[in-house]
Each structure stands twice: as C-alpha cells, then as structure tokens.
Write a protein that holds these residues in place. Structure first.
Motif, PDB file in Angstrom:
ATOM      1  N   ARG A   1       7.482 -21.307  76.396  1.00  0.00           N
ATOM      2  CA  ARG A   1       7.457 -20.002  77.043  1.00  0.00           C
ATOM      3  C   ARG A   1       6.036 -19.552  77.319  1.00  0.00           C
ATOM      4  O   ARG A   1       5.727 -19.044  78.399  1.00  0.00           O
ATOM      5  CB  ARG A   1       8.186 -18.984  76.180  1.00  0.00           C
ATOM      6  CG  ARG A   1       8.259 -17.595  76.810  1.00  0.00           C
ATOM      7  CD  ARG A   1       9.073 -16.647  75.964  1.00  0.00           C
ATOM      8  NE  ARG A   1      10.467 -17.110  75.867  1.00  0.00           N
ATOM      9  CZ  ARG A   1      11.388 -16.465  75.170  1.00  0.00           C
ATOM     10  NH1 ARG A   1      11.081 -15.358  74.522  1.00  0.00           N
ATOM     11  NH2 ARG A   1      12.617 -16.946  75.117  1.00  0.00           N
ATOM     12  N   LEU A   2       5.169 -19.717  76.348  1.00  0.00           N
ATOM     13  CA  LEU A   2       3.773 -19.306  76.551  1.00  0.00           C
ATOM     14  C   LEU A   2       3.106 -20.194  77.592  1.00  0.00           C
ATOM     15  O   LEU A   2       2.238 -19.744  78.346  1.00  0.00           O
ATOM     16  CB  LEU A   2       3.020 -19.373  75.233  1.00  0.00           C
ATOM     17  CG  LEU A   2       3.460 -18.362  74.176  1.00  0.00           C
ATOM     18  CD1 LEU A   2       2.709 -18.599  72.878  1.00  0.00           C
ATOM     19  CD2 LEU A   2       3.215 -16.937  74.668  1.00  0.00           C
ATOM     20  N   LYS A   3       3.502 -21.447  77.659  1.00  0.00           N
ATOM     21  CA  LYS A   3       2.915 -22.332  78.656  1.00  0.00           C
ATOM     22  C   LYS A   3       3.313 -21.884  80.064  1.00  0.00           C
ATOM     23  O   LYS A   3       2.525 -21.974  81.013  1.00  0.00           O
ATOM     24  CB  LYS A   3       3.375 -23.763  78.401  1.00  0.00           C
ATOM     25  CG  LYS A   3       2.753 -24.781  79.348  1.00  0.00           C
ATOM     26  CD  LYS A   3       3.204 -26.187  78.999  1.00  0.00           C
ATOM     27  CE  LYS A   3       2.566 -27.183  79.954  1.00  0.00           C
ATOM     28  NZ  LYS A   3       3.016 -28.575  79.663  1.00  0.00           N
TER      29      LYS A   3
ATOM     30  N   LEU B   1       0.747 -19.865  64.911  1.00  0.00           N
ATOM     31  CA  LEU B   1       2.103 -20.298  64.607  1.00  0.00           C
ATOM     32  C   LEU B   1       3.076 -19.893  65.691  1.00  0.00           C
ATOM     33  O   LEU B   1       3.990 -20.646  66.055  1.00  0.00           O
ATOM     34  CB  LEU B   1       2.543 -19.707  63.253  1.00  0.00           C
ATOM     35  CG  LEU B   1       1.807 -20.236  62.023  1.00  0.00           C
ATOM     36  CD1 LEU B   1       2.288 -19.508  60.769  1.00  0.00           C
ATOM     37  CD2 LEU B   1       2.031 -21.738  61.877  1.00  0.00           C
ATOM     38  N   THR B   2       2.888 -18.685  66.249  1.00  0.00           N
ATOM     39  CA  THR B   2       3.754 -18.239  67.346  1.00  0.00           C
ATOM     40  C   THR B   2       3.596 -19.142  68.553  1.00  0.00           C
ATOM     41  O   THR B   2       4.569 -19.513  69.224  1.00  0.00           O
ATOM     42  CB  THR B   2       3.423 -16.786  67.692  1.00  0.00           C
ATOM     43  OG1 THR B   2       3.563 -15.980  66.521  1.00  0.00           O
ATOM     44  CG2 THR B   2       4.366 -16.263  68.768  1.00  0.00           C
ATOM     45  N   CYS B   3       2.363 -19.519  68.861  1.00  0.00           N
ATOM     46  CA  CYS B   3       2.124 -20.419  69.988  1.00  0.00           C
ATOM     47  C   CYS B   3       2.787 -21.770  69.770  1.00  0.00           C
ATOM     48  O   CYS B   3       3.318 -22.379  70.714  1.00  0.00           O
ATOM     49  CB  CYS B   3       0.619 -20.594  70.217  1.00  0.00           C
ATOM     50  SG  CYS B   3      -0.198 -19.099  70.824  1.00  0.00           S
ATOM     51  N   LEU B   4       2.727 -22.232  68.555  1.00  0.00           N
ATOM     52  CA  LEU B   4       3.342 -23.520  68.291  1.00  0.00           C
ATOM     53  C   LEU B   4       4.865 -23.456  68.379  1.00  0.00           C
ATOM     54  O   LEU B   4       5.514 -24.394  68.836  1.00  0.00           O
ATOM     55  CB  LEU B   4       2.909 -24.026  66.910  1.00  0.00           C
ATOM     56  CG  LEU B   4       1.416 -24.353  66.761  1.00  0.00           C
ATOM     57  CD1 LEU B   4       1.112 -24.758  65.318  1.00  0.00           C
ATOM     58  CD2 LEU B   4       1.022 -25.478  67.712  1.00  0.00           C
TER      59      LEU B   4
END
Length: 835
Positions: free
Chosen positions: A654-656, A646-649
C-alpha cells in the motif's frame, strides 16, 4: 596527731623547767607515771600525773587537772596531796597500738584551749611469735656463703621486734651471734664462720617489750645445704641396638666440677619436640665419684626429644634445670592410620575430577621418624600401584578419572612405609543438611555451633577452618565430627583482628553435601581505614554517594554497618545508616544552591572509625533532570521510528502505491491490444454486415496546470463534460508542439469498454496515477492525427487541440466519418450529447 602532741609535751616541759626555783631547776613541774610504756593490746592502763605547787605555770592557772588520750577526754580522780597536785586516771581497755596520754588544765578564759603539763607515749601490741620455717642454703658459685631465712609468724606484733641468729659449730666448738634490725628476717653468714663438711646448730630468737620466742634449732652440714649451679648436658645420642632409648652424658658446672661424690642425686625431665608439656621428673642416684651417663628408654621411635637435668646433694635444694638439649631415637616404619578429608570438583576436561586431599595423624598414628613423606597411589591390576602424588606436606592436589573410586595414602620414612590408608572418593551432593553456623570466641578458641536437618543417610560432619589472609592449602585444618554432635571447640594459634573462615560440611553415605561458611574474628577492633566516599549521581535536591569495600586485611572485624552523617551550611546534622552489604546511599531533600558536607563512620563489633569529610554543592539547575528529559525524548523518537519502520514493512504494497506508483509501459499497454481487437472486430462486422462498434468511454490528457488549479480541473468540475478533451489530449508527449519529459502536462488515460453507446450511460473512471507515461525514441502515433474520408482523401483533420498545419476554422469545416475511426467514436458521441 601523735607527733604534734609530743611537740606540745616537750614545749610544756621546757616552760615548766624555766618557771621553777634554782634548787629545783632539774625537776620538771609535772610528770606522768605509768606501769609500762608497752602493754598488751586491749589491756587496762593506769597513769598518775604529779604537778608541783611551786611551779609558776601551775600557780598562775587555778583550774582542775584533766586527762586526755590523744584527743579524747578521760575522767580522773581529785587531788590527794597538799604539796603536790596529783591526779590519777585508769584506762580500762587500751585499744590503740600507739597513743599519747597527757594531763593538763583548761584555761578559764577559753575552755576549748587545753594547756598540757606532762604526757607519756604508750604502745600496745603482742609478744613475738616463734619464728617458723628456718632454713639455710649454701651457695658455691663464686664466693661460698650460707644464707638463712625464716618467717616471723602470721600475727603482727605492732611493737618493735628484734631478731638474733645463733650458730654453733660443734667440731670447732665456736658460737656466733648475729643481731638483725627490726623487720629483717634473713641473714647471710660469711664463708669464714662455717665449715663445709662440719655440722652446725642454728636457731633464731625474736624479742620485744612484751616477751621473746626462739625457733626450733636445725642441724646441718653446709655442703648438704648447698644449691648447686645448673648442670650441663654434654650430648644425647641414640643407641641403634636399643630402639626407643637415648643415652644422656652430663657434667656439673665448671665452678663445681671438684665436688663429685657419692651422695649426688640427678633428675631428668623430657618432652617430644613440639609438645608443650614436660614429663614427670625421673630421679637417678649417682653412686660413683664421677658422673656416669644415663639411659632414657621407653621412648617413641624416630622421635626428637628435648631433655633437661638438675642435681642435689643429700637433702639439699635441687639446682635449677639445665638448658635443653635434643636427641632423636632410632627410626622404625610408621604405624597407624591417618585421618583424611577430600574435596572433589569436576574438571573442565571431559570425565576428569579435581581432587584436594588433606590428612593429619590420628591418635594411633606414629610417624616413627623425622623425615616423613606421604604417597597417594592408585591400585592397579596384579597388585601394582600407580603413584599420583608424593609430598612432605599435609595435603596434595591431583586429577583423577571419574571412574576411580578409591585412592591409598601411605606414610614413608627411611625405615619403611606404613600400611596404606584407604580413602574413598565421595562425589559432591546437592542435598543440604547444615542449616546455620555460628562461631563465638571463647578463651583464645572458637566455639562453633550449627543446626541440621538430620537426614536419614547422614553419617557425620567435617569442620574446616583456615586463615582467610593466607591462601596456602597447608593452613587448612579440619576435624571429623560425629553425626550426633552439633558443636565443636577449635583450638590453635589464632591471631586477634585476623579473619578466619569456618565451614561445616555434611557427610553422607555416598557423598559430601554443600557447606555452610561463616567468617569469625578472635578479637575485633575499629578498621584501619574508612571508605572514601565519592559522588556517583546527582538528581534534583538529591545526591547518590558510593564507596569501595574495605580490604579484608584492614577490617579488623566484621562490618556491622556504615553510617553517613551530612549537613547543610549551618543546618542540622542528619544521619543515614547503611547495611554492610550496600555500597551506595542517597541523600535526599537537600536545598538547592547550598554547600553540604558529609563523612562516613564505619563500625565493627569492636569499634568505629570516622572517614574524611567531603564537600558538595546542590546546583539550582539540575543537569541530571535535563539529561533525563533528553534521554526520554530520544527514547520516544526511537520508538516512533521503530513503529514507522514496522508499519512500512507490514503494509509494504500500500505504501509503495503511494510513494512509488507503478509507471505504465506504453509498449505493453492494453490500449494497443484493445485497438487491434477493435479493428479486427469492426472488419469482421463489416464483412457480416452486422455492425457492432466498440466505444472508448473516456480518454483524457490532463494538464499539470489543471491539477494545481481545482477550479480548472475538468474532473472536479464535471464528470460528464468531455468537451475539453481536444485541448487536453494536446498535452500528450506524442503530439507535435508539446515538449517531452520536460512538459508540464501529465497524460491521464481512462479506458472503459461498454456496450452500445445509446443504451447505457457513460461511465468515467479517473486514473489515480500522477506519473507521466514513458517516452520512447520511436513514436507509434503520428505527430498530428489525420482523418481521411472516402470522398475527400486529401483533406487533413486535427481531432484535438490546434497543431501545426491545422487551424480551428479548418477543424470546423471538416466532416468526420466516425465509422473509419472507431477508436474516437466515443468522443464524438460525447461531444454530440454536449451540443
């Protein structure tokens, strides 16, 4: 005690006789005289004891004479004769029915020992009563006999009573006497001692020691006292011309067919088939010498009847009833209404109703036939009816449209049909009126009671009952009850130990409310089987046991509770009570490593039954606890994974940037645009003679080795020193001598535009990208930069790290004209400041 006294008296008399002289051998030594050996009960008794002096037994005993009645001592008078020793006693009230009166002496050496000399038995009672109810009955079955019986009376005489039967035949002038043993109160006179059609006088006399009494004589004709054999019904037929009548043809038994005569009477009793009560007997005198048929009328039409007959001659006893025979009266069309009960539910089909209709005869309904069928129909236009059901049962199931409001029920037999009974189709309502229902067994029936909320539109109740082990709708029975009634007794052939379902439905003006149902047993006992327990779950020091429900046909009553008894090895027995609806139980606080046993007791309100014993052991290592820990860990890990996803979504961009950075495209690099714009600007400046150079604040190629080693990182050591740019830029993939994609150097570029280099401080911005620039097959830069001045066109200059064809010494000797290379002007200025 009387028998022992008599034996003792006999022994004394024998001894006394042995001690007498020769001439008096036949005379006893002692004798007791009484007025009578049988006296009325409670009357006084006088007795005298006479003892001879010459008796050896008496002379040896010098003691006074004493009296005893049984074992009781009685005072007596003194001796009144010189030669004989005489003693007299008077019993004022003899209250024994039978007792022995004895006289004797008490031995001087043993006063408790009584020596008897003589004695006599005395019986007391009453004189016989007059024999009552003398009657004689002749039997003509095989060997004709005449048996007379009488009653001895209500009072017991307590004395032997003899009865004698006296008969006198007047026509023959013969008398017969028959003596009977004591206690016999009947006698059978043989056929040779009486005449069938001759009158005779008979009486009986009773005698005992206190008197005699004779009965009142009776005069009879033996044939008039005969009890005939049961007659036989030959046929029962219906007369089509006479509705409600049956014709009965009969005859006497085969052994008595010769006895037809005028004074024979006949009685008939009958009942409808299925009824449990016979009608009152109807008497028909037979005035002919042969049996004539009898007519039974005023019977219900089309009904089967059973009939029995019996006969008598004059005042003789009636014979036994004959065997039953049946007949059916002529049929007519059924009459009366039927009581109905309808259950309606919505069908799965659109706008359809599932209907269950039950009926039973009302008190005014008469089927008037044997083969009666029932027809359920709908009223159509022009008086026509559409048949929806036809059956010979007491129920019918069919489907109707939801728009239908009324159906008609008709009874039909071979003679016709009854008037239709109109049945309204009531819908099911959610309104509750019946609050509680109880069913209590009472004398082979059930007393059903209920409570109600009594709404204003309540019109009554319907009580329905059926055996739960039979699914056929024909076993469903019902009763319509008034709204003011709150109890009803149900009668029928209820079986013990079988379950019955009893429901009470409220009836409203526009529908039927939901029922309240209760299960009932006429009698209860222990179940046939006990549930088999099995281990369902295991915890640390705890076990969960489960079991299946007992089948309904094996319960034999209402389950009251389950009780589980369990114990550890050589431990105290513990018990857990479980509610009837529960199917599991948890045994807690068990010691690990011990062998445990348990069994179940199931109880109804009529008894209890114990089940088989099971064995189980509590393991030291609790597998369930470990499994629960693993499951909990797995659940926690799954929650962590879900949160991470869920955090990645949510923070995708930012994570990308961290994990998938954007790779610069050299073909579309802004540096190229800057260079073109800068050259254009410089040329325009030259033309206008207003120099306005553009400075590149920073350009760097960072070695991968410098990234791994922080001490050599040029960005960490100094942000202002750019003297190593010449070495760093040599790591470019566009530089000859440097490898392509396999090179360890990582090109970094930071481009920043500023104003005049001397007026503002230099600002350096380090690129965050760690990815190498894309390589292309076509290079847009020379492999080694060459600066050509205006004066020296042939000189080459390497501005960065040493390359092929360029040496450091040559680099130092070269003179750079920065005006020709505005792109690298910033590097030169930075280098001058460092120097």
């Amino acid at each position: 005690m009387m028998l022992s006294s008599w034996m003792l008296v006999t022994a004394v008399l024998v001894t006394s006789a042995g001690g007498a002289s020769d001439e008096d051998d036949t005379q006893p030594c002692a004798k007791v005289h009484t007025s009578s050996s049988a006296v009325p009960l409670g009357s006084p008794v006088t007795a005298t004891c006479v003892i001879r002096k010459d008796c050896l037994l008496v002379t040896a005993q010098a003691a006074p004479i004493e009296w005893r009645l049984g074992s009781d001592f009685i005072p007596s008078s003194p001796v009144a004769n010189e030669r004989f020793r005489v003693s007299k006693v008077v019993v004022s009230s003899f209250n024994h029915t039978r007792a022995v009166l004895t006289c004797g002496v008490c031995l001087p050496d043993n006063e408790s020992s009584f020596q008897i000399y003589a004695g006599v038995e005395i019986r007391a009672g009453y004189p016989p009563q007059i024999p009552q109810n003398l009657n004689c009955q002749a039997n003509f079955t095989y060997r004709p006999t005449l048996t007379c019986r009488w009653d001895p009376g209500l009072q017991e005489t307590h004395l032997p009573t003899k009865y004698t039967l006296y008969t006198q035949i007047w026509d023959l002038d013969k008398n017969y006497t028959y003596e009977l043993p004591s206690g016999v109160h009947h006698y059978t006179i043989p056929r040779s001692n009486f005449v069938l059609f001759s009158e005779m006088k008979i009486y009986v006399k009773a005698e005992n020691n206190l008197g005699e009494a004779a009965s009142v004589p009776i005069i009879l004709e033996p044939v008039g006292a005969a009890k005939f054999d049961p007659p036989k019904i030959r046929a029962i037929t219906a007369d089509p011309k006479r509705l409600g009548c049956l014709k009965l043809v009969w005859r006497l038994s085969q052994n008595q067919e010769w006895m037809y005569f005028n004074c024979l009477n006949l009685q008939v009793q009958f009942k409808a088939a299925g009824s449990g009560q016979w009608s009152d007997p109807l008497t028909f005198p037979n005035r002919t010498r042969s049996p004539r048929p009898m007519d039974l009328c005023r019977l219900l039409p089309g009904t089967e009847y059973l009939a029995q007959i019996r006969v008598q001659y004059k005042q003789s006893p009636w014979s036994e009833w004959s065997s039953s025979k049946s007949g059916v009266t002529p049929e007519t069309a059924p009459v009366g209404r039927l009581n109905t009960w309808m259950k309606v539910s919505k069908s799965q089909m659109h706008k359809q109703l599932d209907v269950q209709l039950f009926w039973k005869p009302s008190r005014r309904f008469r089927a008037n036939g044997q083969n009666v069928s029932y027809v359920v129909s709908l009223q159509k236009r022009l008086g026509e009816r559409w048949k929806v059901c036809s059956t010979g049962m007491n129920h019918c199931t069919f489907k109707l449209s939801a728009r239908v409001k009324t159906v008609y029920l008709t009874a039909v037999n071979r003679a016709g049909a009854s008037s239709p009974t109109e049945v309204w189709i009531y819908q099911t309502k959610a309104q509750t009126a019946v609050l509680d229902v109880t069913a209590v067994p009472h004398d082979g029936s059930f007393l059903v009671q209920w409570t109600t909320a009594a709404p204003s539109d309540l019109t009554g109740y319907v009580v329905e009952w059926r055996p739960l082990l039979k699914s056929d709708l024909s076993h469903i029975l019902f009763e319509i009850v008034d709204k003011n009634q709150s109890s009803l007794s149900l009668y029928g052939s209820f079986e013990p130990y079988k379950p019955y379902g009893i429901s009470v439905y409220p009836r409203f003006k526009d529908g039927i409310g939901p029922p309240q149902t209760v299960d009932a047993f006429l009698q209860q006992k222990a179940p046939d089987v006990a549930p088999k327990m099995q281990i369902k779950k295991i915890w640390k020091s705890s076990f969960e046991l489960s079991w299946d429900e007992i089948p309904l046909e094996q319960r034999n009553g209402i389950i009251k509770d389950y009780k589980v008894f369990y114990w550890e090895d050589k431990g105290v027995v513990k018990a857990v009570t479980v509610e009837p609806k529960e199917r599991t139980v948890i045994l807690r606080d068990l010691n690990t490593g011990t062998l445990c046993e348990a069994f179940m007791m199931v109880s109804t309100f009529g008894g209890s039954l114990n089940g088989s014993t099971i064995h189980f052991e509590v393991e030291p290592f609790d597998v369930v606890a470990v499994a629960m820990t693993v499951i909990a860990s797995g659940v926690g890990l799954m929650i962590f994974i879900i949160i991470t996803v869920l955090t990645c979504l949510i923070k995708h961009k930012r994570l990308k940037g961290h994990f998938c950075p954007a790779v610069p495209d050299p073909a579309n690099s802004s540096v190229k645009r800057w260079t073109l714009e800068s050259n254009q600007y410089i040329r325009s400046s030259w033309e206008s003679e207003e120099p306005n150079p553009v400075y590149l604040s920073h350009l760097s190629f960072l070695e991968s080795t410098a990234i791994l080693n922080k001490e050599d990182d040029v960005w960490l050591n100094s942000t202002d020193d750019t003297s190593d740019l010449g070495e760093s830029i040599c790591g470019s993939p566009f530089t000859p001598g440097c490898s392509g994609s396999n090179s360890d150097s990582v090109p970094y570029a930071t481009v920043f535009f500023s104003g005049p280099p001397l007026k503002q401080p230099h600002v350096y911005l380090r690129s965050q990208s760690t990815q190498p620039l894309l390589e292309t097959e076509e290079s847009f830069s020379p492999k080694c930069y060459q600066n050509v001045t205006r004066d020296e066109m042939s000189r080459e200059q390497c501005f960065f790290s040493p390359c092929d064809g360029c040496s450091p010494e040559r680099e130092k000797e070269s003179t750079i004209v920065w005006d020709d290379f505005p792109f690298l002007q910033a590097l030169a200025m930075n280098d001058a400041e460092n120097d």
